[in-house]
Design a protein around this motif. Sequence first.
Motif, PDB file in Angstrom:
ATOM      1  N   PHE A 158       0.839  -1.194   0.000  1.00  0.00           N
ATOM      2  CA  PHE A 158       0.000   0.000   0.000  1.00  0.00           C
ATOM      3  C   PHE A 158       0.879   1.250   0.000  1.00  0.00           C
ATOM      4  O   PHE A 158       0.652   2.193  -0.762  1.00  0.00           O
ATOM      5  CB  PHE A 158      -0.926  -0.003   1.210  1.00  0.00           C
ATOM      6  N   SER A 172     -11.581  -4.011   2.816  1.00  0.00           N
ATOM      7  CA  SER A 172     -10.963  -4.003   1.487  1.00  0.00           C
ATOM      8  C   SER A 172     -11.738  -3.110   0.532  1.00  0.00           C
ATOM      9  O   SER A 172     -11.135  -2.432  -0.306  1.00  0.00           O
ATOM     10  CB  SER A 172     -10.869  -5.430   0.936  1.00  0.00           C
ATOM     11  N   SER A 182      -8.064   4.160  -2.965  1.00  0.00           N
ATOM     12  CA  SER A 182      -6.663   4.015  -3.364  1.00  0.00           C
ATOM     13  C   SER A 182      -6.555   3.977  -4.880  1.00  0.00           C
ATOM     14  O   SER A 182      -7.558   3.922  -5.590  1.00  0.00           O
ATOM     15  CB  SER A 182      -6.071   2.735  -2.768  1.00  0.00           C
ATOM     16  N   TRP A 186      -4.698  -6.069  -4.767  1.00  0.00           N
ATOM     17  CA  TRP A 186      -5.482  -6.721  -3.711  1.00  0.00           C
ATOM     18  C   TRP A 186      -6.396  -7.789  -4.312  1.00  0.00           C
ATOM     19  O   TRP A 186      -6.488  -8.911  -3.794  1.00  0.00           O
ATOM     20  CB  TRP A 186      -6.308  -5.677  -2.962  1.00  0.00           C
ATOM     21  N   ALA A 187      -7.075  -7.460  -5.417  1.00  0.00           N
ATOM     22  CA  ALA A 187      -7.988  -8.421  -6.047  1.00  0.00           C
ATOM     23  C   ALA A 187      -7.226  -9.638  -6.570  1.00  0.00           C
ATOM     24  O   ALA A 187      -7.661 -10.784  -6.381  1.00  0.00           O
ATOM     25  CB  ALA A 187      -8.763  -7.746  -7.173  1.00  0.00           C
ATOM     26  N   SER A 223     -12.448  -6.855  -5.179  1.00  0.00           N
ATOM     27  CA  SER A 223     -11.613  -7.063  -3.989  1.00  0.00           C
ATOM     28  C   SER A 223     -12.455  -7.511  -2.808  1.00  0.00           C
ATOM     29  O   SER A 223     -12.069  -8.426  -2.065  1.00  0.00           O
ATOM     30  CB  SER A 223     -10.866  -5.767  -3.643  1.00  0.00           C
ATOM     31  N   PHE A 254      -3.298  -0.418  -6.835  1.00  0.00           N
ATOM     32  CA  PHE A 254      -3.336  -1.143  -5.565  1.00  0.00           C
ATOM     33  C   PHE A 254      -4.586  -2.006  -5.481  1.00  0.00           C
ATOM     34  O   PHE A 254      -4.538  -3.127  -4.961  1.00  0.00           O
ATOM     35  CB  PHE A 254      -3.297  -0.169  -4.387  1.00  0.00           C
ATOM     36  N   SER A 255      -5.724  -1.520  -5.969  1.00  0.00           N
ATOM     37  CA  SER A 255      -6.948  -2.325  -5.984  1.00  0.00           C
ATOM     38  C   SER A 255      -6.743  -3.586  -6.808  1.00  0.00           C
ATOM     39  O   SER A 255      -7.204  -4.669  -6.444  1.00  0.00           O
ATOM     40  CB  SER A 255      -8.111  -1.509  -6.547  1.00  0.00           C
ATOM     41  N   PRO A 291      -8.154   6.251  -8.581  1.00  0.00           N
ATOM     42  CA  PRO A 291      -9.030   5.150  -8.151  1.00  0.00           C
ATOM     43  C   PRO A 291      -9.893   4.609  -9.284  1.00  0.00           C
ATOM     44  O   PRO A 291     -10.285   5.352 -10.193  1.00  0.00           O
ATOM     45  CB  PRO A 291      -9.896   5.801  -7.060  1.00  0.00           C
ATOM     46  N   CYS A 315      -9.810   0.032  -1.189  1.00  0.00           N
ATOM     47  CA  CYS A 315      -9.656   0.015  -2.642  1.00  0.00           C
ATOM     48  C   CYS A 315     -10.475   1.115  -3.323  1.00  0.00           C
ATOM     49  O   CYS A 315     -10.115   1.562  -4.414  1.00  0.00           O
ATOM     50  CB  CYS A 315     -10.057  -1.352  -3.190  1.00  0.00           C
ATOM     51  N   LEU A 323     -12.926  -3.005  -9.585  1.00  0.00           N
ATOM     52  CA  LEU A 323     -11.870  -3.574  -8.738  1.00  0.00           C
ATOM     53  C   LEU A 323     -12.195  -3.510  -7.247  1.00  0.00           C
ATOM     54  O   LEU A 323     -11.944  -4.485  -6.523  1.00  0.00           O
ATOM     55  CB  LEU A 323     -10.536  -2.884  -9.026  1.00  0.00           C
ATOM     56  N   PRO A 324     -12.726  -2.390  -6.714  1.00  0.00           N
ATOM     57  CA  PRO A 324     -13.102  -2.398  -5.297  1.00  0.00           C
ATOM     58  C   PRO A 324     -14.137  -3.474  -4.961  1.00  0.00           C
ATOM     59  O   PRO A 324     -14.017  -4.159  -3.939  1.00  0.00           O
ATOM     60  CB  PRO A 324     -13.669  -0.988  -5.073  1.00  0.00           C
TER      61      PRO A 324
END
Length: 360
Positions: free
Chosen positions: A105, A311, A318, A326-327, A274, A322-323, A181, A315, A270-271
């Motif tokens: 992160f 998460s 961010s 994480w995913a 995730s 980064f998202s 984002p 996400c 993506l959020p």
Amino acid sequence: MNFISQFLKTILEWVYSLVGNYGWSVILFTLLIRFVLLPLDVRSKRSMRAMNRVNPKIQALQKKYANDKEKLNVKMNELYRKEKINPLAGCLPMLLTLPILFCMFTAMRVVANEETVRMLIEWASHFTEGGEEALRAAVASGKDAVSNLILSWDASVAQGLDATFNPQFQSFMWIKNVYQPDSFTSTIMPAVDAIARSGIRVVEGTYLTQDNITIAEAFLASDTYKVLLQNMGGNNFMQLKIPFLFTAFTLTIPNSWDALMASANGLFILPILSMVTQFVYTMVTPQPQATSANGQGGTGAFMKWFFPIFSLFICATSSAAFSLYWAVVNIIMIIQQWGVDWYLNKQEAKNNINEEALKP
């Protein structure tokens, strides 16, 4: 920026130098990290299975020595040695995964800030007489000198921006700028207030020097940048005030479907991915059986819902890069969970057959 974050950032940049696309670099980097951690995951699952296997014996010892904690500890250690179990082995992946996640992160936030500042300086150079050389000469006299240099050419805004200006973004699939984002509330270009909230600071050994940040902030304050924002779709967004308890917060959203597809940086995929993959991973990951009368059901239920919601929040605010990390981590760990379980089941079945064959 700590050593681990800097180390991960260096590896990520090395992968990017080979691939040339930041989105695919994140995916390949994630595969590399999970491959390195795979032996620890296998060891952890072996330890967890062994703990679950001897759990009845542990509960019997706890019941027998309920009033003698010292004796209980001695007997438990004897049982672990006899069964060749290390109770801490099951915690190793978690002890490494979470710090790596937090360090990633930090590393990706620095990368996103670096690229954002670099982009702003490149744009400022295009709309400044004398270009970047003049900006760097002016920065020695302070932010006001840089602002005056940029503002002196803001007459070009009234006449229409230079037709040769063609901003380029690091895109990936549906995401137009991976350093912003993945959200329909986020513009392709960084908004001025978003830059302020992100808290871009000097980071030693990176592109985030005080001079570079000063030039970027001066350009953000210029009329040129405000017009650039509008030309890149700023007029296609509207402010929606949402009441919450005794106050209200403002949400910026596209004012039409065409605006969403043309001007929003992402689609919030993506959020959500995730959050969903985090929930699936917690569901398919076996938990160690409770070794006491109190159990761990309450904590397990809390974590099952906490991490997916956490998460989603992280996400959503961010960078898309980064998202994506994480995913992809969650997806790899889900596949890895099934693969390791298949391997251990096959190995245990083979061991059971060999033990049966050795019996007289």
